[in-house]
Design an enzyme around this catalytic site. Structure first.
Site, PDB file in Angstrom:
ATOM      1  N   THR A 123      27.603  -0.087 -16.529  1.00  0.00           N
ATOM      2  CA  THR A 123      28.019  -0.627 -17.822  1.00  0.00           C
ATOM      3  C   THR A 123      28.656  -2.014 -17.670  1.00  0.00           C
ATOM      4  O   THR A 123      29.208  -2.330 -16.607  1.00  0.00           O
ATOM      5  CB  THR A 123      29.046   0.335 -18.468  1.00  0.00           C
ATOM      6  OG1 THR A 123      29.689  -0.316 -19.548  1.00  0.00           O
ATOM      7  CG2 THR A 123      30.127   0.766 -17.472  1.00  0.00           C
ATOM      8  N   ASP A 124      28.625  -2.789 -18.746  1.00  0.00           N
ATOM      9  CA  ASP A 124      29.298  -4.097 -18.731  1.00  0.00           C
ATOM     10  C   ASP A 124      30.824  -3.930 -18.702  1.00  0.00           C
ATOM     11  O   ASP A 124      31.545  -4.877 -18.384  1.00  0.00           O
ATOM     12  CB  ASP A 124      28.871  -4.952 -19.939  1.00  0.00           C
ATOM     13  CG  ASP A 124      29.081  -4.281 -21.294  1.00  0.00           C
ATOM     14  OD1 ASP A 124      29.539  -3.117 -21.346  1.00  0.00           O
ATOM     15  OD2 ASP A 124      28.781  -4.929 -22.318  1.00  0.00           O
ATOM     16  N   GLU A 125      31.310  -2.707 -19.007  1.00  0.00           N
ATOM     17  CA  GLU A 125      32.755  -2.499 -19.101  1.00  0.00           C
ATOM     18  C   GLU A 125      33.461  -2.636 -17.752  1.00  0.00           C
ATOM     19  O   GLU A 125      34.680  -2.809 -17.696  1.00  0.00           O
ATOM     20  CB  GLU A 125      33.054  -1.136 -19.750  1.00  0.00           C
ATOM     21  CG  GLU A 125      32.451  -1.061 -21.143  1.00  0.00           C
ATOM     22  CD  GLU A 125      32.828   0.179 -21.931  1.00  0.00           C
ATOM     23  OE1 GLU A 125      33.909   0.733 -21.697  1.00  0.00           O
ATOM     24  OE2 GLU A 125      32.017   0.595 -22.779  1.00  0.00           O
ATOM     25  N   TYR A 149      37.463   5.246 -17.677  1.00  0.00           N
ATOM     26  CA  TYR A 149      35.985   5.282 -17.704  1.00  0.00           C
ATOM     27  C   TYR A 149      35.406   4.126 -16.905  1.00  0.00           C
ATOM     28  O   TYR A 149      34.622   4.324 -15.963  1.00  0.00           O
ATOM     29  CB  TYR A 149      35.465   5.229 -19.152  1.00  0.00           C
ATOM     30  CG  TYR A 149      33.979   4.895 -19.234  1.00  0.00           C
ATOM     31  CD1 TYR A 149      33.016   5.770 -18.726  1.00  0.00           C
ATOM     32  CD2 TYR A 149      33.536   3.697 -19.809  1.00  0.00           C
ATOM     33  CE1 TYR A 149      31.657   5.464 -18.780  1.00  0.00           C
ATOM     34  CE2 TYR A 149      32.188   3.388 -19.874  1.00  0.00           C
ATOM     35  CZ  TYR A 149      31.250   4.271 -19.359  1.00  0.00           C
ATOM     36  OH  TYR A 149      29.903   3.952 -19.406  1.00  0.00           O
ATOM     37  N   LYS A 153      33.302   4.027 -13.326  1.00  0.00           N
ATOM     38  CA  LYS A 153      31.950   3.440 -13.212  1.00  0.00           C
ATOM     39  C   LYS A 153      31.964   2.332 -12.154  1.00  0.00           C
ATOM     40  O   LYS A 153      31.015   2.194 -11.379  1.00  0.00           O
ATOM     41  CB  LYS A 153      31.469   2.885 -14.561  1.00  0.00           C
ATOM     42  CG  LYS A 153      31.144   3.939 -15.608  1.00  0.00           C
ATOM     43  CD  LYS A 153      30.014   4.876 -15.222  1.00  0.00           C
ATOM     44  CE  LYS A 153      28.666   4.201 -15.200  1.00  0.00           C
ATOM     45  NZ  LYS A 153      27.576   5.196 -14.936  1.00  0.00           N
TER      46      LYS A 153
END
Ligand SMILES: NC(=O)c1ccc[n+]([C@@H]2O[C@H](COP(=O)([O-])OP(=O)(O)OC[C@H]3O[C@@H](n4cnc5c(N)ncnc54)[C@H](O)[C@@H]3O)[C@@H](O)[C@H]2O)c1
Length: 333
Positions: A123-125, A149, A153
């Site tokens: 994810t970009d997060e 989260y 990741k």
């Protein structure tokens, strides 16, 4: 070719399986999924009789299950994860277990079984948050996750890269924006808002809706993964760009499609550690030749229509599931 998809009963994995069966009918797909609260095997009702598709119920943190699922597999496409930020604030350890330990178990098995490619979905997060005028994330941006989260990741991404550097496992990684499309669990923003409105309920918008996200159609995501599997270089990361919108803009688009006005918005508090903005620079993948085909203007109305037509899928998921209490885990100070 034999493809192992982990988390194939989830939103993005189920759409990927449908895409792959249509575009690569000569391949065999094995879907390994634990069917957690987020796994909906009904999302694959239309392909369950397809002889090229098989489902195995199992947990990616279990080495025996994973080793047997990976028997004879050429490619692993790894989607399985705990994916909801609000849940990670309430129960971070489950996120570490599934996202970090689960990925390590899969990497070990991939090494042992000598798979030809391990593709990891991220994810970009993991890059943290951007200010309004900051340049978009690139593949070289330093990791700076701010929620359990995104930290879990990030941990999984580091492990995937480490297995490439240390053991030479043939890996690729993609990090992408928020996805939208059919079979998206109604706990996430777009489907939650659509289904709330279809049921005559208001939509809970955090802050003033000023936070900015990028949106990628789930079919574009599937085609980007297909492209990276064919053209991506081993050991490389590719960012998949979507369209940037504030949450208020997305909400207004949904309201307009449904012919409703802004009285249906209920402004609520921000979640803990609410990242202000994510934005991706997708040049590396574009230069390699991949392009996005969908856009929100044309495709969001189709997604709304899908939810109108498929109440059988989302209504049971909304019923009996309590809203996540974001205040359950208080911050210090
Ligand atoms: N949804 C998005 O917008 C988005 C954006 C960027 C990246 N991603 C990443 O894409 C992947 C898929 O996201 P999603 O939205 O489809 O998630 P999802 O929550 O809809 O689906 C996750 C799936 O993984 C399965 N799963 C969970 N724990 C498992 C375990 N221990 N063993 C086996 N299966 C398990 C669940 O049963 C479920 O079917 C995730 O890795 C997520 O981090 C998602």
């Amino acid at each position: 070719m034999r493809v192992l998809v982990t988390g194939g009963a989830g939103f993005i994995g189920s759409n990927f399986i449908r895409y792959w069966l249509q575009n690569h009918p000569e391949d065999k797909i094995v879907n390994l999924d634990a069917l957690t609260y987020a796994g909906h095997i009904e999302s694959l009702k239309d392909v369950e009789e397809n002889p090229s598709y098989a489902f195995t119920k199992g947990d990616i943190t279990d080495p025996e299950v994973v080793s047997s699922a990976m028997e004879g597999v050429d490619i692993v496409v790894h989607y399985a994860a705990e994916s909801h930020v609000d849940r990670s604030i309430v129960d971070p350890l489950q996120f570490v277990k599934t996202n970090v330990l689960g990925t390590a178990v899969l990497l070990n098995a991939a090494l042992e079984k000598k798979v030809k490619r391990f593709h990891h979905i991220s994810t970009d997060e993991v890059y943290g948050e951007l200010g309004p005028n900051d340049p978009s994330f690139t593949e070289n941006t330093s990791y700076s996750p701010r929620t359990p989260y995104s930290a879990s990741k990030a941990g999984s991404d580091h492990l995937v890269r480490a297995y490439f550097e240390t053991y030479g496992l043939p890996v690729t990684i993609t990090n992408c924006a928020n996805n939208y499309g059919p079979y998206h669990d109604p706990e996430k923003l777009i489907p939650r808002f659509i289904t709330n409105l279809l049921q005559g309920q208001k939509v809970p918008l955090m802050g003033k809706g000023e936070n900015i996200r990028e949106w990628l159609h789930v079919e574009d995501h599937a085609s980007a993964i297909d492209f990276v599997l064919q053209k991506g270089k081993i050991g490389q990361t590719y960012l998949i760009q979507g369209e940037e919108k504030t949450n208020l803009e997305i909400t207004k688009m949904i309201l307009k499609i449904l012919g409703m006005d802004e009285n249906m918005i209920e402004f609520v508090g921000h979640r803990l550690g609410h990242d202000f903005r994510y934005a991706i620079n997708g040049e590396k993948l574009k230069e390699l030749g991949w392009e996005r085909k969908h856009n929100l203007e044309e495709d969001l109305p189709k997604v709304v229509e899908w939810y109108k037509q498929n109440e059988w899928w989302w209504k049971p998921l909304k019923e009996g599931r309590p809203n996540i209490d974001r205040s359950a885990q208080k911050s210090y100070g």
